[in-house]
Design an enzyme around this catalytic site. Structure first.
Site, PDB file in Angstrom:
ATOM      1  N   ASP A 123     -13.361  -1.862   3.226  1.00 26.87           N
ATOM      2  CA  ASP A 123     -12.641  -2.054   4.461  1.00 26.87           C
ATOM      3  C   ASP A 123     -13.329  -1.617   5.834  1.00 26.87           C
ATOM      4  O   ASP A 123     -14.076  -2.208   6.497  1.00 26.87           O
ATOM      5  CB  ASP A 123     -11.363  -1.130   4.188  1.00 26.87           C
ATOM      6  CG  ASP A 123     -10.442  -1.139   5.121  1.00 26.87           C
ATOM      7  OD1 ASP A 123     -10.560  -1.729   6.467  1.00 26.87           O
ATOM      8  OD2 ASP A 123      -9.315  -0.657   5.022  1.00 26.87           O
ATOM      9  N   LYS A 181      -3.061   4.946  -2.527  1.00 33.13           N
ATOM     10  CA  LYS A 181      -3.959   5.886  -2.006  1.00 33.13           C
ATOM     11  C   LYS A 181      -4.600   6.865  -2.813  1.00 33.13           C
ATOM     12  O   LYS A 181      -3.597   7.752  -3.644  1.00 33.13           O
ATOM     13  CB  LYS A 181      -3.344   6.428  -0.587  1.00 33.13           C
ATOM     14  CG  LYS A 181      -3.222   5.486   0.359  1.00 33.13           C
ATOM     15  CD  LYS A 181      -4.230   4.811   0.911  1.00 33.13           C
ATOM     16  CE  LYS A 181      -3.889   3.822   2.098  1.00 33.13           C
ATOM     17  NZ  LYS A 181      -5.122   3.474   2.750  1.00 33.13           N
ATOM     18  N   SER A 221       1.062  -1.241  -0.067  1.00 34.49           N
ATOM     19  CA  SER A 221       0.045  -0.024  -0.122  1.00 34.49           C
ATOM     20  C   SER A 221       1.017   1.342   0.119  1.00 34.49           C
ATOM     21  O   SER A 221       1.636   1.364   0.847  1.00 34.49           O
ATOM     22  CB  SER A 221      -0.652  -0.136   1.129  1.00 34.49           C
ATOM     23  OG  SER A 221      -1.458   0.893   1.559  1.00 34.49           O
ATOM     24  N   ASP A 258      -7.179   2.778  -3.102  1.00 34.92           N
ATOM     25  CA  ASP A 258      -7.952   2.876  -1.677  1.00 34.92           C
ATOM     26  C   ASP A 258      -8.157   4.266  -1.299  1.00 34.92           C
ATOM     27  O   ASP A 258      -7.202   5.313  -1.232  1.00 34.92           O
ATOM     28  CB  ASP A 258      -6.851   2.243  -0.689  1.00 34.92           C
ATOM     29  CG  ASP A 258      -7.825   2.204   0.855  1.00 34.92           C
ATOM     30  OD1 ASP A 258      -8.808   2.652   0.941  1.00 34.92           O
ATOM     31  OD2 ASP A 258      -7.142   1.441   1.618  1.00 34.92           O
ATOM     32  N   GLU A 262     -11.039   0.315  -3.195  1.00 37.45           N
ATOM     33  CA  GLU A 262     -11.285   0.250  -1.801  1.00 37.45           C
ATOM     34  C   GLU A 262     -12.052   1.127  -0.993  1.00 37.45           C
ATOM     35  O   GLU A 262     -11.442   2.281  -1.136  1.00 37.45           O
ATOM     36  CB  GLU A 262     -10.067  -0.213  -1.088  1.00 37.45           C
ATOM     37  CG  GLU A 262     -10.238  -0.653   0.428  1.00 37.45           C
ATOM     38  CD  GLU A 262      -8.460  -1.136   0.831  1.00 37.45           C
ATOM     39  OE1 GLU A 262      -7.661  -1.547   0.236  1.00 37.45           O
ATOM     40  OE2 GLU A 262      -8.586  -1.105   2.066  1.00 37.45           O
ATOM     41  N   LYS A 302      -9.407  -7.006   8.243  1.00 41.10           N
ATOM     42  CA  LYS A 302      -8.327  -6.581   9.334  1.00 41.10           C
ATOM     43  C   LYS A 302      -8.789  -7.011  10.616  1.00 41.10           C
ATOM     44  O   LYS A 302     -10.015  -6.854  11.025  1.00 41.10           O
ATOM     45  CB  LYS A 302      -8.393  -4.895   9.155  1.00 41.10           C
ATOM     46  CG  LYS A 302      -7.676  -4.338   7.959  1.00 41.10           C
ATOM     47  CD  LYS A 302      -7.655  -2.855   8.269  1.00 41.10           C
ATOM     48  CE  LYS A 302      -6.802  -2.176   7.013  1.00 41.10           C
ATOM     49  NZ  LYS A 302      -7.441  -0.788   6.829  1.00 41.10           N
ATOM     50  N   LYS A 321      -1.009  -1.142  -4.378  1.00 37.88           N
ATOM     51  CA  LYS A 321      -2.233  -0.279  -4.165  1.00 37.88           C
ATOM     52  C   LYS A 321      -1.704   1.256  -3.671  1.00 37.88           C
ATOM     53  O   LYS A 321      -0.952   1.266  -3.180  1.00 37.88           O
ATOM     54  CB  LYS A 321      -2.826  -0.964  -2.833  1.00 37.88           C
ATOM     55  CG  LYS A 321      -3.694   0.096  -2.094  1.00 37.88           C
ATOM     56  CD  LYS A 321      -4.416  -0.736  -0.939  1.00 37.88           C
ATOM     57  CE  LYS A 321      -4.531  -0.071   0.418  1.00 37.88           C
ATOM     58  NZ  LYS A 321      -5.114  -0.706   1.344  1.00 37.88           N
TER      59      LYS A 321
HETATM   60  O1  OSB Z   1      -7.120   1.548   4.407  1.00 42.83           O
HETATM   61  O2  OSB Z   1      -5.963  -0.022   4.535  1.00 42.83           O
HETATM   62  C1  OSB Z   1      -5.988   1.194   4.799  1.00 42.83           C
HETATM   63  C2  OSB Z   1      -2.836   2.293   6.786  1.00 42.83           C
HETATM   64  C3  OSB Z   1      -3.528   2.887   8.021  1.00 42.83           C
HETATM   65  C4  OSB Z   1      -4.792   3.100   7.982  1.00 42.83           C
HETATM   66  C5  OSB Z   1      -5.803   2.503   6.936  1.00 42.83           C
HETATM   67  C6  OSB Z   1      -5.103   1.615   5.922  1.00 42.83           C
HETATM   68  C7  OSB Z   1      -3.676   1.543   5.900  1.00 42.83           C
HETATM   69  C8  OSB Z   1      -2.766   1.028   4.707  1.00 42.83           C
HETATM   70  C9  OSB Z   1      -1.543   0.572   5.177  1.00 42.83           C
HETATM   71  O3  OSB Z   1      -3.376   0.808   3.791  1.00 42.83           O
HETATM   72  C10 OSB Z   1      -1.292  -0.946   5.106  1.00 42.83           C
HETATM   73  C11 OSB Z   1      -0.116  -1.288   5.607  1.00 42.83           C
HETATM   74  O4  OSB Z   1       1.083  -1.061   4.686  1.00 42.83           O
HETATM   75  O5  OSB Z   1      -0.129  -1.685   6.666  1.00 42.83           O
HETATM   76 MG    MG Z   2      -8.379   0.559   3.409  1.00 41.90          MG
END
Ligand code: OSB
Ligand code: MG
Length: 372
Positions: A238, A163, A135, A188, A213, A262, A161
């Site tokens: 999510d 953001k 991510s 995401d 996402e 998660k 992925k």
């Molecule tokens: O939305 O998946 C998410 C990190 C912090 C809060 C929300 C998210 C994330 C990530 C990071 O996308 C994922 C990672 O590398 O741990």
């Molecule tokens: Mg997410």
């Protein structure tokens, strides 16, 4: 399993590189670690509540005080047959799933060690290696982002992925796709869009994304169903999935075609397994999300990802992407083929570096039976 005491510790860990989402940028983490003391065996867990209540309403200070004042006192001095039974003892407290998960997962770790079983087997996993994605947060420039994508692809990661948020989305996806037409790519939004942005979101369809996402509100299923019916790209939920009932509702209404699991967001391994099972029964693939965990939470994510229906690469990546020095040994490593191989020792297979944890620790408290 007699729960004799629970220790809370806050550790501070600076990130190697800042991480930015649609709700803000983080440079350094405050991480809540839990230790459950059970008849000579300690189990470790991490509560993934963040520094601020932005991703979810929970944050480290709410998790700390909920555990200190309500969850730990409900457990210490009690005996349970298995870790998953702890959820019932904590159920009087509504919500606070990240706080609960930190404790329940520590108990799963303790149970695995007591039974001399690897945690992944205790959870019912089958995979001997798991697929890894990354991510990548919002950067200062698109050029900087492209450099990051290039580095992660070179490291072997199997899914990128990025953001997105209004103003950092179609333009960015366009640049990535024109350079890498064939990579597995997703995005995401962390709830950055609204339904009146439908025509804008439709533009995402041209990029052949694996998924988008959480485009809409963090607590919504209904409007995601409306949106999913209009988009070709699969929606992955999510934030909206708090437990197995949410997953069932989302799948039944067609609000998503993929689910991010998660373990902290849903309240622990017991519920995470239920989310997994509900999705598997409906042929909806799941993958393991991440919350910038230390090695403690990361090791738990790895164990969870061995379950059969974790069919897509997770946000479970190498320690060195986040930390100069992780709190477990060995550190989490990803092979050049983008895989993490599963360790076979009892528990997670990653040893806790207690000495380092003490060095990083800024507050510590232990709850014992009979304490108020
Ligand atoms: O939305 O998946 C998410 C990190 C912090 C809060 C929300 C998210 C994330 C990530 C990071 O996308 C994922 C990672 O590398 O741990
Ligand atoms: Mg997410």
């Amino acid at each position: 399993m007699k729960i004799e005491a629970i220790t809370l510790r806050e550790i501070r860990m600076p990130l190697v590189h800042f991480f930015e989402t649609s709700f803000g940028r983080v440079h350094s983490r405050r991480i809540l670690l839990l230790t459950v003391h059970t008849e000579g065996v300690n189990g470790w867990g991490e509560s993934v509540a963040a520094e601020d209540p932005f991703y979810s309403s929970e944050w480290i200070d709410s998790a700390w005080s909920t555990i200190r004042q309500h969850l730990a006192p409900a457990l210490v001095g009690r005996s349970i047959l298995q870790a998953r039974d702890s959820a019932d003892l904590m159920s009087r407290v509504r919500g606070h799933r990240m706080a609960k998960a930190g404790i329940e997962n520590a108990l799963w770790d303790a149970e695995a060690r007591q039974k001399a079983l690897p945690l992944w087997k205790l959870l019912g996993g089958t995979r001997r290696e798991i697929e890894c994605g990354v991510s990548i947060g919002i950067q200062d420039s698109v050029e900087q982002l492209l450099e990051k994508v290039e580095a992660e692809l070179a490291a072997g990661y199997r899914r990128i992925k990025v953001k997105v948020k209004p103003g950092w989305d179609v333009n960015v996806l366009e640049r990535i796709r024109s350079r890498w037409p064939d990579i597995v790519l997703s995005c995401d939004a962390n709830s950055a869009y609204r339904l009146d942005g439908m025509e804008h979101l439709r533009k995402f369809d041209q990029f052949n994304l694996l998924m988008i996402e959480q485009p809409l509100w963090c607590d919504d299923i209904y409007y995601h169903a409306r949106l999913q019916h209009e988009l070709r790209t699969a929606i992955c939920l999510d934030e909206s999935i708090r437990h197995a009932r949410d997953a069932a509702a989302a799948v039944e209404t067609g609000a998503c075609r993929i689910v991010n699991v998660k373990v902290g967001r849903v309240g622990g391994f017991g519920e995470a397994k239920k989310v997994h099972d509900v999705c598997q029964a409906q042929n909806i693939p799941v993958w393991c999300g991440g919350m910038l965990e230390s090695g403690v939470g990361r090791a738990h994510n790895i164990a969870l990802s061995t379950l059969e229906n974790f069919r897509l690469p997770g946000d479970v990546s190498a320690s060195k992407r986040y930390w100069r020095e992780d709190v477990v040994e060995p550190e989490v490593e990803v092979s050049p083929a983008g895989m993490i191989s599963i360790r076979d020792e009892a528990g997670t297979g990653y040893r806790i570096r207690e000495h380092l944890i003490r060095k990083l620790c800024v507050r510590e408290e232990t709850v014992r039976a009979g304490m108020k």
